[in-house]
Write an enzyme that holds these catalytic residues in place. Sequence first.
Site, PDB file in Angstrom:
ATOM      1  N   GLU A  49      -5.756  -7.220   3.955  1.00  0.00           N
ATOM      2  CA  GLU A  49      -4.710  -6.200   4.111  1.00  0.00           C
ATOM      3  C   GLU A  49      -3.320  -6.825   4.078  1.00  0.00           C
ATOM      4  O   GLU A  49      -2.350  -6.166   3.697  1.00  0.00           O
ATOM      5  CB  GLU A  49      -4.908  -5.398   5.391  1.00  0.00           C
ATOM      6  CG  GLU A  49      -6.102  -4.426   5.342  1.00  0.00           C
ATOM      7  CD  GLU A  49      -6.047  -3.424   4.197  1.00  0.00           C
ATOM      8  OE1 GLU A  49      -4.940  -3.034   3.776  1.00  0.00           O
ATOM      9  OE2 GLU A  49      -7.124  -3.042   3.713  1.00  0.00           O
TER      10      GLU A  49
ATOM     11  N   HIS B 196      -5.043  -6.054  -3.278  1.00  0.00           N
ATOM     12  CA  HIS B 196      -6.415  -6.477  -2.938  1.00  0.00           C
ATOM     13  C   HIS B 196      -7.062  -7.156  -4.147  1.00  0.00           C
ATOM     14  O   HIS B 196      -7.732  -8.180  -4.032  1.00  0.00           O
ATOM     15  CB  HIS B 196      -7.274  -5.265  -2.565  1.00  0.00           C
ATOM     16  CG  HIS B 196      -7.018  -4.729  -1.188  1.00  0.00           C
ATOM     17  ND1 HIS B 196      -7.149  -5.493  -0.060  1.00  0.00           N
ATOM     18  CD2 HIS B 196      -6.674  -3.486  -0.750  1.00  0.00           C
ATOM     19  CE1 HIS B 196      -6.883  -4.746   1.011  1.00  0.00           C
ATOM     20  NE2 HIS B 196      -6.587  -3.527   0.624  1.00  0.00           N
TER      21      HIS B 196
ATOM     22  N   HIS C 209      -0.992  -1.066  -3.748  1.00  0.00           N
ATOM     23  CA  HIS C 209      -1.768  -1.566  -2.605  1.00  0.00           C
ATOM     24  C   HIS C 209      -3.124  -2.119  -3.067  1.00  0.00           C
ATOM     25  O   HIS C 209      -3.464  -3.270  -2.789  1.00  0.00           O
ATOM     26  CB  HIS C 209      -1.969  -0.424  -1.598  1.00  0.00           C
ATOM     27  CG  HIS C 209      -2.808  -0.791  -0.416  1.00  0.00           C
ATOM     28  ND1 HIS C 209      -2.281  -1.123   0.807  1.00  0.00           N
ATOM     29  CD2 HIS C 209      -4.159  -0.880  -0.253  1.00  0.00           C
ATOM     30  CE1 HIS C 209      -3.252  -1.409   1.660  1.00  0.00           C
ATOM     31  NE2 HIS C 209      -4.410  -1.266   1.035  1.00  0.00           N
ATOM     32  N   GLU C 210      -3.874  -1.301  -3.796  1.00  0.00           N
ATOM     33  CA  GLU C 210      -5.199  -1.752  -4.254  1.00  0.00           C
ATOM     34  C   GLU C 210      -5.040  -2.927  -5.220  1.00  0.00           C
ATOM     35  O   GLU C 210      -5.880  -3.822  -5.264  1.00  0.00           O
ATOM     36  CB  GLU C 210      -5.975  -0.598  -4.909  1.00  0.00           C
ATOM     37  CG  GLU C 210      -6.190   0.645  -4.020  1.00  0.00           C
ATOM     38  CD  GLU C 210      -6.852   0.374  -2.675  1.00  0.00           C
ATOM     39  OE1 GLU C 210      -7.625  -0.607  -2.575  1.00  0.00           O
ATOM     40  OE2 GLU C 210      -6.594   1.127  -1.710  1.00  0.00           O
TER      41      GLU C 210
HETATM   42 ZN    ZN Z   1      -6.237  -1.883   1.863  1.00  0.00          ZN
END
Ligand code: ZN
Length: 503
Positions: free
Chosen positions: A294, A268, A264-265
């Site tokens: 997101e 980003h 997830h990170e």
């Molecule tokens: Zn996030």
Amino acid sequence: MTVTEAIQKMDAYEEAIYALNHACSVLYTDGATAAPKESWKGRGKTLGYLSGQMYKLTVTEENEEVFRTILEHRDECDEKIARRAELNKETYDDMHRVPLDEYVAYEELLNEADAVWHEAKLKSDYAMFAPYLEKMIAWQKKIAKLKDPEKPVYDVLLDMYEKGVGTAQLDQFFATLREELLPVIAKVAAARQPDTAFLKKLYPVEGQKKLSERVMEMEGIPFDRVTLGETEHPFTSGVNKWDERITTHYHEDDVMSSLFSVIHEGGHALYDIGSDDDLQFTCLAGGVSMGVHESQSRFYENLICRSLPFCKALLPVMREIFPEQMKGVDADMMYAAINASSPSLIRTEADELTYPIHVMIRYEIEKKIFADEVTVDELPALWNRLYKEYLGVDVPDDRHGILQDSHWSGGSFGYFPSYALGSAYGVQMLEKMEKDIDVWGAAENGDLRPVTAWLHERIHRFGSLKKPQEVLMNAMGEPLDAKKYTAYLKNKYAKIYPGITEA
Ligand code: ZN
């Protein structure tokens, strides 16, 4: 002032702001990773000073003229110059409404609130955090009123995270989610659950670190520009496209928790480091909105990495690092296990199906806070009531309830809907991506570079140059449609839980 002079002055201004942002960002990351617990007391002073400097650099009569001059001549300017002036003008407008001493005092309050929240959460002591929450909410209300006295406060706040998306659109969005998903969630909760025991065996941290590195590699994250650290709450913090920090938290009895945080990170990070070179050190570097951000992190996390093809790529890597724990596990078992769904207490650990309901609960609460329909003292009871109503779970204490997220302690009100919006945007991006490239071949090969290249071309490289809605149209080809998101979830879960469609 001529346009040329104005552009030169804007360059100098952004150079100084970049340096201050760089310093603040490194201090923040250090505070969350290496610095001792008590260090916040000294860091608060420095951050307060630096934010004061930022204010003094921004709120000047000259700047007003600089940005206005460029915007009045925007047709003669390069698109990047015009957009920079537009965004800088917005920052100027926001800041100049607030006196310097109040601005600095609020920055210091945020720093203190964050430290108090950590302790309050540990002790599950809401009363300890409540006075800070009260002050921050009062401040947000005041600022929103100054910014736009005509608009409802919550709409002003939402606009800061996802421009142009307010309560009118979100009410509809969440109503669709509520209608379409709650019945499925209830059926899934009552269905036979897949075997997840093998994911809860002991997975030593050393092995998990190796696994993090391998999935970062699969995701195509360059190690010379992105580093991985450890914190209580995973986050991403970027300075420029050559210096991005992501963090995770390892749980030895839950191997997937950190794995999905890293992915997830990492999503980003790929967005942040993907913006074009000529946008660096200006306000156009990095992501354009929280919803778009997101959409990228959750794209990799859920749409790609929680898919069966990716499980086929992940399995051999996990067998190599954890041969004992993975004995007898095949890709189908892994796919079912990592997508097991049941209503739970903690948003960040929630499965893909129940996740948006966690977000919806926060949306409803924030809406009530800023419509003055609930007091700070009443918030834990409201929180617990909504968790019972929508997810059927009893919240045992505030640590597992209202104190679980860091957003409010950081003064971020109106942020939460970005998570659900981002998830929904991703589904429509995937639909378009599937027409252009072999997404599932890439996932099965464990080489996501073609996926990243597609996202780079349509989203990442623009940084904040294009507006959120332009970027989204570029990547989705059509406006947001909540039904596509719910249809995706319903299809996926009907296959994982075949029993739920029969009754
Ligand atoms: Zn996030």
